[in-house]
Write an enzyme that holds these catalytic residues in place. Structure first.
Site, PDB file in Angstrom:
ATOM      1  CG  LEU A   1      -1.898   1.289   1.154  1.00 40.15           C
ATOM      2  CD1 LEU A   1      -2.607   1.433  -0.180  1.00 40.15           C
ATOM      3  CD2 LEU A   1      -2.891   1.272   2.269  1.00 40.15           C
ATOM      4  CG  ASP A   2       0.978   3.628   2.989  1.00 37.03           C
ATOM      5  OD1 ASP A   2       0.121   3.879   2.132  1.00 37.03           O
ATOM      6  OD2 ASP A   2       0.747   3.640   4.201  1.00 37.03           O
ATOM      7  CD  GLU A   3       6.914   0.333   1.550  1.00 40.61           C
ATOM      8  OE1 GLU A   3       8.002   0.429   0.957  1.00 40.61           O
ATOM      9  OE2 GLU A   3       6.744   0.724   2.718  1.00 40.61           O
TER      10      GLU A   3
END
Lengths: 291, 291, 291, 291
Positions: A235-237
């Site tokens: 997700l936040d990568e």
């Protein structure tokens, strides 16, 4: 019928990328010349002087562009095939359709709607979808349709995701998560088939898990940041499009940090969205080239 | 014998600018291809989609560049002549010779010498000239010759300027005024015949005349800035290369403002010098294009 | 009936300033202790170690503040009289009444309205007054009354100013010029009797007169700024409250510069307004102390 | 014999912190008045309106300070004892002794030495200790003793740490790790008995382990940062003093990122050191209050 932005009629954007090799710049320039394209701006980047990757963005003016698109595409396919280059050609007078997914907080959502109304974002906004109803009236004030898709209870979100996919189907060129507080499944990402842009808070160092602003307060950070990125299964990568920070001091409460974070989030997301809409961002591996 | 930077051998930088017109990008790209130049980076800017000015910077790799320079120049002259374009071709392995003029304060001067030693500035420094002797020992510690040319009393500086010109004659590609506190005459600028870069403090709003930091303090400015620019006959009015600011508060004394100003001055000047040395700055009218 | 912000009930802000002298800090601290005030935050600044000016801002909690205000004021008058100090005491639960004057452009106006709705500005907004009708609908969407006072033709604005003064009379604690494109007369300033805050673009160097963005473009500035300040008879020369900048490049058109300028204007004005509303800004001579 | 900074003679800094409670500000102010101290600056912060922690920094002028220190300390002990407050009183004319530990890279080290020579850091520098000899000549040029303590092979560093501790013994008020590339043991921290300040690169998001600039390049970060902090047993997890960032783009190589990182590292470390030397930083739990 496609809506055209009159100021951008006859203007095209060509993105080319692939393995760097001699002659490719000359081949593209010659192609544009013989297709009566007048280059208005050209950005180029090679990741390495030898054997690296090549990236080019050209905006050109071509009278009668709509009629000429077929010929241009055929010539591009033939010219770039021997170089093994990827390319995309877009008519800049056709704005991308941006759908915004939001939750309760309005700062990112309203900044996008307001910039759109001011003519700063070359997009259309077919709809806003939210798992809450808090922003419905504001959204409709801007003349944008609002759909409420409540979030499914439990970890399985397949049903609410299916509802969202049904709304998006055929109506969207890219999706923006404007502080949408639901985890997106890998399955959704595959099915939606268009780029998804997310904004999230960022800190030096990173604080993982719940309550990041409280943790940032405890550690006494002096900067509060935000990162806009493409969503991947991690997700936040995903590849970063834009980042920025504001200063913080010991005198800021966790709420103050969150408020300042909201300011930098809306600024960063709006820049990332504008650049994506103008075809300025090329994804490559896990990073971006931003022209 | 010319000193070559081995890492940059066979690397050339071509700057082209003139009236924008169709075909010029293709002509340049084709020229580089037939002269075995492999484009490493290319930046381009047109001031207007129609009838504007065109600016291009290309860095390319060409095995055996030194031997090929003559042919390249001949081809450039012939190819670009019908377009009415200006162009310059430089061998990037030949560092520019930068002479620094200084007075008493050392912050800008030492930052340049230190960055040069770290390999951050692609220049040689044949000498430092100062109207004071305060920095002599520091300069020589860096292995750089130091010459003291005292400032002539009275408004007529022709004699001390003549001494400086004699030292510079044949030894310099550009001059940097690193907090050099003497007014440069128009006569000097004409005779020196190379670009001169200056750094000066800047404020919002501007404070004219003597004691700018005191005036800035009185007005309570919240930002302290610096501007690096090319020197023209209107001393502080030449084309801007780079600018930056730092924050200030009511708690800063005029001395604090000056100290913070010194930090931003040395940072801005070092960036401007690096960009000039790498041929990234094109002067045009009273502004610059910085690639 | 006064509207109170419940979260700030029993919270007062005391501002003291005057000639610095020994014992004043102790006298104020003792006064607060004997009046059952618990200090929550205290900021202090002396312009000079000896013989300078003294500035202090104290926020304190006092149970039953409303009933105790009279006693507090009497004690302050008596205690500070021998020191020759100026002081103001405000009940922080009573929000200041902010009237916004605007023209056609909406960026500063809407940012203030949004932040107010989000609870970021401790003010009430009794009305927005504009010399144009463009923003009427937006303003009313926020539940704020909108009044249209067309600008009088000719240089004499006394009649339209009189209309504005009549609307303001008794209804306002400070006025914000949110890109209000009319010159304010000295007569208006005297009659309005409350602080007036203005925002204007700023450049390094300054560009005076009409068309500042075009001039900034011609000079090739690398920074675009904004300054929020109190209005004095010298329109753009009053005490500065806040300033900030954003970067610009040669690739920005005059329109781009103006758009980026709008972003920094709304951010700077919103910060200045918040600080003024929280009694954080003390005017002194032609500058401000911002705590 | 202690070296005194003449400009700061008779100037003291008092730091008080502990549980917030009514009357403490008044008590301190009264104490200073009766001890003939004239307050020059006062900063105060309470972590919470009710039941939080209280922090105060007062700088005051007291003629004949050296002779009065004993009385002041006795009065402070007696006055603050019932409040359960911690306090420290320092004579600002006695500069702190700062020892710098370095390795091969010189950017942070030289910036500290330069600023010290320019009078920007109120410290003395009794010595620089390095596990490499690269910077020896530069350090000695500044008139500062240089000691070479090679790093011990293997994970056990007790012997080289013992050598460093012997050099430091009785000669140091705080230690600065200016890109010192050795892990400091918990045992060393306990024995050294003075604050240790470290600088390290920071990214959004964080990249853990070796090769952070390469990882930052792969992820395409748009900001490069640095964090200065006190060293605790968790090496990069101690209380943050200062942080800052610079922008990066896809066109920056990992080496470019490292170079820009070096610039922001030296700026951040110099600010943190100056604030610590001026007693502006109070450690509390795992964060700092910076006045």
């Amino acid at each position: 019928m496609t809506l055209h932005n009159q100021a951008l009629v006859d203007r095209a954007c060509l993105i080319v990328h692939g393995p760097d090799q001699p002659g490719v710049v000359a081949a593209i320039a010659a192609l544009l010349t013989r297709n009566k394209g007048n280059i208005m701006s050209l950005d180029q980047y090679s990741s390495d002087p030898e054997g690296g990757d090549f990236f080019q963005r050209v905006v050109f003016h071509r009278p009668g562009l709509v009629a000429a698109m077929g010929d241009l595409e055929a010539d591009l396919a033939q010219t770039l095939e021997p170089f093994g280059m990827n390319w995309t050609l877009t008519d800049q007078s056709v704005p991308k359709r941006m759908v915004v997914l939001a939750s309760k907080s309005d700062h990112c959502l309203l900044d996008l709607l307001w910039r759109h109304r001011r003519g700063e974002l070359p997009v259309t906004i077919p709809m806003v979808i939210s798992n809450h109803t808090d922003t419905a009236e504001d959204v409709r004030t801007f003349g944008v349709p609002f759909f409420h898709v409540p979030s499914q209870a439990g970890p399985d979100k397949s049903e609410s995701e299916a509802q969202i996919l049904k709304l998006l189907d055929g109506n969207v060129d890219f999706v923006v998560l404007a502080r949408y507080m639901q985890v997106i499944s890998g399955d959704f990402l595959q099915k939606v088939g268009v780029p998804v842009i997310n904004i999230h808070h960022s800190f030096l160092p990173a604080f993982i898990g719940a309550g990041p602003y409280r943790k940032a307060k405890e550690r006494g950070v002096k900067l509060i940041g935000a990162t806009a990125h493409y969503v991947t299964e991690d997700l936040d990568e995903g590849p970063i499009i834009e980042q920025d920070v504001v200063r913080a001091t010991h005198a800021h409460s966790a709420e103050d940090l969150q408020r300042r974070g909201a300011d930098v989030e809306r600024a960063v997301l709006s820049r990332a969205v504008a650049w994506h809409a103008e075809d300025r961002v090329i994804r490559h591996g896990n990073h971006t080239i931003v022209f």
